[in-house]
Design a protein around this motif. Sequence first.
Motif, mmCIF file in Angstrom:
data_model
loop_
_atom_site.group_PDB
_atom_site.id
_atom_site.type_symbol
_atom_site.label_atom_id
_atom_site.label_comp_id
_atom_site.label_asym_id
_atom_site.label_seq_id
_atom_site.Cartn_x
_atom_site.Cartn_y
_atom_site.Cartn_z
ATOM 1 N N UNK A 1 43.662 39.817 43.964
ATOM 2 C CA UNK A 1 44.952 40.329 43.915
ATOM 3 C C UNK A 1 45.653 40.830 45.056
ATOM 4 N N UNK A 2 46.959 40.001 45.406
ATOM 5 C CA UNK A 2 47.162 40.781 47.027
ATOM 6 C C UNK A 2 48.784 41.212 46.578
ATOM 7 N N UNK A 3 49.352 41.898 46.389
ATOM 8 C CA UNK A 3 50.140 42.196 46.483
ATOM 9 C C UNK A 3 50.868 42.053 48.113
ATOM 10 N N UNK A 4 51.865 41.298 48.386
ATOM 11 C CA UNK A 4 52.079 41.338 49.600
ATOM 12 C C UNK A 4 50.730 41.516 50.330
ATOM 13 N N UNK A 5 50.572 41.740 51.509
ATOM 14 C CA UNK A 5 49.165 41.663 52.276
ATOM 15 C C UNK A 5 48.598 42.868 52.196
ATOM 16 N N UNK A 6 49.041 43.861 50.707
ATOM 17 C CA UNK A 6 48.211 44.444 50.047
ATOM 18 C C UNK A 6 47.331 43.925 49.132
ATOM 19 N N UNK A 7 45.431 44.733 49.414
ATOM 20 C CA UNK A 7 45.092 44.469 47.608
ATOM 21 C C UNK A 7 45.742 45.335 47.025
ATOM 22 N N UNK A 8 45.154 44.328 45.662
ATOM 23 C CA UNK A 8 45.647 44.938 44.104
ATOM 24 C C UNK A 8 44.266 45.300 43.463
ATOM 25 N N UNK A 9 43.280 44.072 43.444
ATOM 26 C CA UNK A 9 41.724 44.519 42.643
ATOM 27 C C UNK A 9 41.583 43.650 43.217
ATOM 28 N N UNK A 10 39.951 44.155 43.822
ATOM 29 C CA UNK A 10 39.001 43.133 43.659
ATOM 30 C C UNK A 10 38.074 43.542 43.493
ATOM 31 N N UNK A 11 37.908 44.469 42.195
ATOM 32 C CA UNK A 11 37.005 45.008 41.413
ATOM 33 C C UNK A 11 36.385 43.384 41.169
ATOM 34 N N UNK A 12 36.214 42.754 41.226
ATOM 35 C CA UNK A 12 35.360 41.212 40.721
ATOM 36 C C UNK A 12 34.902 40.570 41.900
ATOM 37 N N UNK A 13 34.945 41.087 42.880
ATOM 38 C CA UNK A 13 34.973 40.366 44.123
ATOM 39 C C UNK A 13 33.299 40.773 45.087
#
Lengths: 114, 112
Positions: B48-60
């Motif tokens: 999940x991105x908020x603008x160009x920052x990553x909010x959550x990538x725990x399942x990537x």
Amino acid sequence: AQSVTQPDIHITVSEGASLELRCNYSYGATPYLFWYVQSPGQGLQLLLKYFSGDTLVQGIKGFEAEFKRSQSSFNLRKPSVHWSDAAEYFCAVAPNNAGNMLTFGGGTRLMVKP
Amino acid sequence: EAGVAQSPRYKIIEKRQSVAFWCNPISGHATLYWYQQILGQGPKLLIQFQNNGVVDDSQLPKDRFSAERLKGVDSTLKIQPAKLEDSAVYLCASSHYYNEQFFGPGTRLTVL
């Protein structure tokens, strides 16, 4: 962590019959709850959502869902099914304090007999 | 108003090859999501991105998957190298911050 269970993988109903799709969730507090529909080759479309307030929620295409806290359920209903309702239906939950990071159930495939 | 656009719609590759998917969200939507939907399962959030920052990538699976959202608009999801178990539909969604998510049609990936 939250989880969602949709006990019925497949359901077949006759056109014009009523429909109920089951959804049970696991979450420590009252979550945000959603139902989505996915037609073949299409993205997911939001049918309805529950955040708070009235536990009976009306959605698009004649669907409604009822939130029952005591049963941790959010079942989807429609009084009279149309052939065009044949699709896959997903229940989803999001924590109410962390944006809208959705956790989906496994889905229920609805088939409609003429 | 145009919806979420994704390309390609279909991709077939052999294992160990690389692949990239593109997503163009609804104009003005700050939040962008990538989901993986394996056949017979519900979508699973990858990042999940908020603008160009990553909010959550725990399942990537970061050993083989990467995603970027340059300039806070379009996004690309890459798999390198692909495995058989990566066969799935990759869905992109966008939302106006934490409101309703709108989904694109998805990219169906087959890894042979």
